[in-house]
Design a protein around this motif. Sequence first.
Motif, PDB file in Angstrom:
ATOM      1  N   VAL A  35      25.962  46.763  35.013  1.00 39.15           N
ATOM      2  CA  VAL A  35      26.814  46.234  36.082  1.00 39.15           C
ATOM      3  C   VAL A  35      28.254  46.591  35.750  1.00 39.15           C
ATOM      4  O   VAL A  35      28.768  46.211  34.699  1.00 39.15           O
ATOM      5  N   GLN A  36      28.879  47.345  36.655  1.00 38.23           N
ATOM      6  CA  GLN A  36      30.269  47.758  36.461  1.00 38.23           C
ATOM      7  C   GLN A  36      31.169  46.668  37.013  1.00 38.23           C
ATOM      8  O   GLN A  36      31.320  46.521  38.232  1.00 38.23           O
ATOM      9  N   ALA A  37      31.768  45.870  36.120  1.00 34.23           N
ATOM     10  CA  ALA A  37      32.639  44.773  36.556  1.00 34.23           C
ATOM     11  C   ALA A  37      34.043  45.254  36.878  1.00 34.23           C
ATOM     12  O   ALA A  37      34.667  44.791  37.841  1.00 34.23           O
ATOM     13  N   VAL A  38      34.564  46.192  36.072  1.00 36.61           N
ATOM     14  CA  VAL A  38      35.900  46.748  36.263  1.00 36.61           C
ATOM     15  C   VAL A  38      35.816  48.241  35.996  1.00 36.61           C
ATOM     16  O   VAL A  38      35.158  48.670  35.044  1.00 36.61           O
ATOM     17  N   SER A  39      36.461  49.033  36.844  1.00 34.44           N
ATOM     18  CA  SER A  39      36.347  50.487  36.721  1.00 34.44           C
ATOM     19  C   SER A  39      37.711  51.163  36.859  1.00 34.44           C
ATOM     20  O   SER A  39      38.352  51.060  37.907  1.00 34.44           O
ATOM     21  N   ASP A  40      38.165  51.810  35.799  1.00 34.26           N
ATOM     22  CA  ASP A  40      39.332  52.698  35.805  1.00 34.26           C
ATOM     23  C   ASP A  40      40.563  52.035  36.441  1.00 34.26           C
ATOM     24  O   ASP A  40      41.202  52.587  37.333  1.00 34.26           O
ATOM     25  N   VAL A  41      40.893  50.853  35.953  1.00 37.85           N
ATOM     26  CA  VAL A  41      42.057  50.107  36.466  1.00 37.85           C
ATOM     27  C   VAL A  41      43.304  50.537  35.702  1.00 37.85           C
ATOM     28  O   VAL A  41      43.305  50.588  34.468  1.00 37.85           O
ATOM     29  N   CYS A  42      44.377  50.831  36.439  1.00 37.86           N
ATOM     30  CA  CYS A  42      45.648  51.247  35.835  1.00 37.86           C
ATOM     31  C   CYS A  42      46.797  50.496  36.506  1.00 37.86           C
ATOM     32  O   CYS A  42      46.881  50.468  37.735  1.00 37.86           O
ATOM     33  N   PHE A  43      47.665  49.899  35.707  1.00 38.82           N
ATOM     34  CA  PHE A  43      48.898  49.308  36.227  1.00 38.82           C
ATOM     35  C   PHE A  43      49.800  48.964  35.046  1.00 38.82           C
ATOM     36  O   PHE A  43      49.375  48.944  33.884  1.00 38.82           O
ATOM     37  N   SER A  44      51.065  48.699  35.343  1.00 35.90           N
ATOM     38  CA  SER A  44      52.014  48.255  34.324  1.00 35.90           C
ATOM     39  C   SER A  44      52.873  47.153  34.923  1.00 35.90           C
ATOM     40  O   SER A  44      53.169  47.154  36.123  1.00 35.90           O
ATOM     41  N   ILE A  45      53.277  46.195  34.075  1.00 37.48           N
ATOM     42  CA  ILE A  45      54.081  45.059  34.506  1.00 37.48           C
ATOM     43  C   ILE A  45      55.264  44.926  33.553  1.00 37.48           C
ATOM     44  O   ILE A  45      55.079  44.873  32.331  1.00 37.48           O
ATOM     45  N   ALA A  46      56.454  44.894  34.112  1.00 37.28           N
ATOM     46  CA  ALA A  46      57.664  44.791  33.299  1.00 37.28           C
ATOM     47  C   ALA A  46      57.891  43.350  32.846  1.00 37.28           C
ATOM     48  O   ALA A  46      57.345  42.399  33.428  1.00 37.28           O
ATOM     49  N   ALA A  47      58.688  43.188  31.838  1.00 32.97           N
ATOM     50  CA  ALA A  47      59.017  41.855  31.331  1.00 32.97           C
ATOM     51  C   ALA A  47      59.712  41.040  32.417  1.00 32.97           C
ATOM     52  O   ALA A  47      60.596  41.529  33.111  1.00 32.97           O
ATOM     53  N   GLY A  48      59.285  39.796  32.580  1.00 37.05           N
ATOM     54  CA  GLY A  48      59.899  38.892  33.547  1.00 37.05           C
ATOM     55  C   GLY A  48      59.319  38.957  34.944  1.00 37.05           C
ATOM     56  O   GLY A  48      59.680  38.143  35.795  1.00 37.05           O
ATOM     57  N   GLU A  49      58.428  39.902  35.227  1.00 38.30           N
ATOM     58  CA  GLU A  49      57.823  40.009  36.565  1.00 38.30           C
ATOM     59  C   GLU A  49      56.803  38.900  36.797  1.00 38.30           C
ATOM     60  O   GLU A  49      56.123  38.444  35.872  1.00 38.30           O
ATOM     61  N   MET A  50      56.678  38.499  38.048  1.00 36.88           N
ATOM     62  CA  MET A  50      55.602  37.610  38.482  1.00 36.88           C
ATOM     63  C   MET A  50      54.755  38.386  39.481  1.00 36.88           C
ATOM     64  O   MET A  50      55.223  38.733  40.568  1.00 36.88           O
ATOM     65  N   VAL A  51      53.517  38.668  39.108  1.00 37.83           N
ATOM     66  CA  VAL A  51      52.647  39.556  39.871  1.00 37.83           C
ATOM     67  C   VAL A  51      51.377  38.814  40.264  1.00 37.83           C
ATOM     68  O   VAL A  51      50.751  38.144  39.432  1.00 37.83           O
ATOM     69  N   GLY A  52      51.003  38.918  41.538  1.00 39.75           N
ATOM     70  CA  GLY A  52      49.759  38.334  42.013  1.00 39.75           C
ATOM     71  C   GLY A  52      48.616  39.318  41.870  1.00 39.75           C
ATOM     72  O   GLY A  52      48.781  40.514  42.113  1.00 39.75           O
ATOM     73  N   PHE A  53      47.461  38.813  41.476  1.00 36.96           N
ATOM     74  CA  PHE A  53      46.262  39.637  41.269  1.00 36.96           C
ATOM     75  C   PHE A  53      45.185  39.100  42.203  1.00 36.96           C
ATOM     76  O   PHE A  53      44.629  38.026  41.965  1.00 36.96           O
ATOM     77  N   LEU A  54      44.906  39.832  43.289  1.00 40.26           N
ATOM     78  CA  LEU A  54      44.065  39.316  44.366  1.00 40.26           C
ATOM     79  C   LEU A  54      42.770  40.095  44.484  1.00 40.26           C
ATOM     80  O   LEU A  54      42.729  41.304  44.263  1.00 40.26           O
ATOM     81  N   GLY A  55      41.736  39.377  44.882  1.00 35.49           N
ATOM     82  CA  GLY A  55      40.448  40.001  45.127  1.00 35.49           C
ATOM     83  C   GLY A  55      39.443  38.931  45.512  1.00 35.49           C
ATOM     84  O   GLY A  55      39.631  37.746  45.210  1.00 35.49           O
ATOM     85  N   ALA A  56      38.369  39.348  46.168  1.00 39.06           N
ATOM     86  CA  ALA A  56      37.321  38.402  46.538  1.00 39.06           C
ATOM     87  C   ALA A  56      36.582  37.934  45.292  1.00 39.06           C
ATOM     88  O   ALA A  56      36.760  38.466  44.194  1.00 39.06           O
ATOM     89  N   ASN A  57      35.720  36.920  45.444  1.00 36.55           N
ATOM     90  CA  ASN A  57      34.910  36.467  44.323  1.00 36.55           C
ATOM     91  C   ASN A  57      34.063  37.619  43.790  1.00 36.55           C
ATOM     92  O   ASN A  57      33.425  38.342  44.554  1.00 36.55           O
ATOM     93  N   GLY A  58      34.056  37.774  42.457  1.00 33.60           N
ATOM     94  CA  GLY A  58      33.272  38.838  41.848  1.00 33.60           C
ATOM     95  C   GLY A  58      33.936  40.194  41.872  1.00 33.60           C
ATOM     96  O   GLY A  58      33.308  41.200  41.516  1.00 33.60           O
ATOM     97  N   ALA A  59      35.219  40.258  42.265  1.00 38.21           N
ATOM     98  CA  ALA A  59      35.904  41.551  42.360  1.00 38.21           C
ATOM     99  C   ALA A  59      36.299  42.111  40.998  1.00 38.21           C
ATOM    100  O   ALA A  59      36.537  43.313  40.868  1.00 38.21           O
ATOM    101  N   GLY A  60      36.410  41.240  39.979  1.00 39.52           N
ATOM    102  CA  GLY A  60      36.778  41.702  38.649  1.00 39.52           C
ATOM    103  C   GLY A  60      38.076  41.123  38.130  1.00 39.52           C
ATOM    104  O   GLY A  60      38.562  41.545  37.072  1.00 39.52           O
ATOM    105  N   LYS A  61      38.649  40.135  38.814  1.00 37.37           N
ATOM    106  CA  LYS A  61      39.939  39.582  38.407  1.00 37.37           C
ATOM    107  C   LYS A  61      39.847  38.886  37.049  1.00 37.37           C
ATOM    108  O   LYS A  61      40.622  39.180  36.138  1.00 37.37           O
ATOM    109  N   THR A  62      38.918  37.935  36.930  1.00 38.22           N
ATOM    110  CA  THR A  62      38.820  37.167  35.687  1.00 38.22           C
ATOM    111  C   THR A  62      38.413  38.049  34.525  1.00 38.22           C
ATOM    112  O   THR A  62      38.911  37.881  33.401  1.00 38.22           O
ATOM    113  N   THR A  63      37.522  39.002  34.760  1.00 30.08           N
ATOM    114  CA  THR A  63      37.129  39.934  33.700  1.00 30.08           C
ATOM    115  C   THR A  63      38.340  40.707  33.194  1.00 30.08           C
ATOM    116  O   THR A  63      38.532  40.893  31.988  1.00 30.08           O
TER     117      THR A  63
END
Length: 324
Positions: A35-63
Amino acid sequence: MIEVQGLSKTYRVADKQPGLGGTLQHFMRRRHRDVQAVSDVCFSIAAGEMVGFLGANGAGKTTTLKMLCGLIYPSAGQVVVAGHQPQKRHPDFLRRITLVMGQKQQLLWDLPPMDSLRVNAAVYGISDRDAKRRISDLSDLLELGEELTRPVRKLSLGQRMKAELLAALLHQPDVLFLDEPTLGLDVNAQSRVRQFLTDYNQRTGATVLLTSHYMADITALCPRVLLIHQGHLFHDGPLDRLANRLAPERHVRLELASPVGAEAFAGLGRLDRCCDCEVNLRVQPHELTAVVAQLLERFEVRDLEVNDPPIDQLIGDLFRQGSL
């Protein structure tokens, strides 16, 4: 502060059919599937940023959050958080992060939160003097008083969640991973938690990655959002730009003094509904001022409303599509 390149996670799970026959077959000859929970995810977050991470249930957020915290070892890819590889769980790394999960708790159920806070202070090597000062400052921001001296099981859900936040932030982490921190809270408690997170970010410059199914959390806290669907990241950018892209028109609702035919609204945007005295139009933002002026000039208007499409509806439609 956070750098993610090609992050993937695959789970190997048992493939068992239901019933007694399936159980016996599974006992004699086990079958598994990946079961592929997360696949080839790429991103960067700078110091001090507040970023929302959205997805439906089972999309891979908590993983994803658990891999960023070092709780789960990634199957592939590179992750660097605060200059450390999370999977190595170096003590310096653990002192700089915290993870708050709305559906799990770290406070001891039968003890007052203050006892758990003292344990946390000892674990992180915080002196008694600093611990008292930090607890006092954070409890003031969270509006916690005598709740800290009552057993956790005697607290309401909102009080318990605020105490959980206090415990998670006692060591003053640089990076906050928040997984649905307002889950199950009432409207007032949600608002207080949002205000606290805003104040904490402004005071400390902490980096925040937040998941939530309450879009009010995201719109109040996160100028930037990441969208994930079935383990694939498909959007990374400002929330307002996403909303304008999904719904470039404004909704205009009219209540007229007397019924008017639909043909009277030709050239005044796109007509959605014209029933008796109620009229709904969709208008491009750059035409809005001129259209509203013409409506007020041509018709006897009792009431007029101009609204953006609900962001919850837009994001929900986007999750069902799984792409922009």
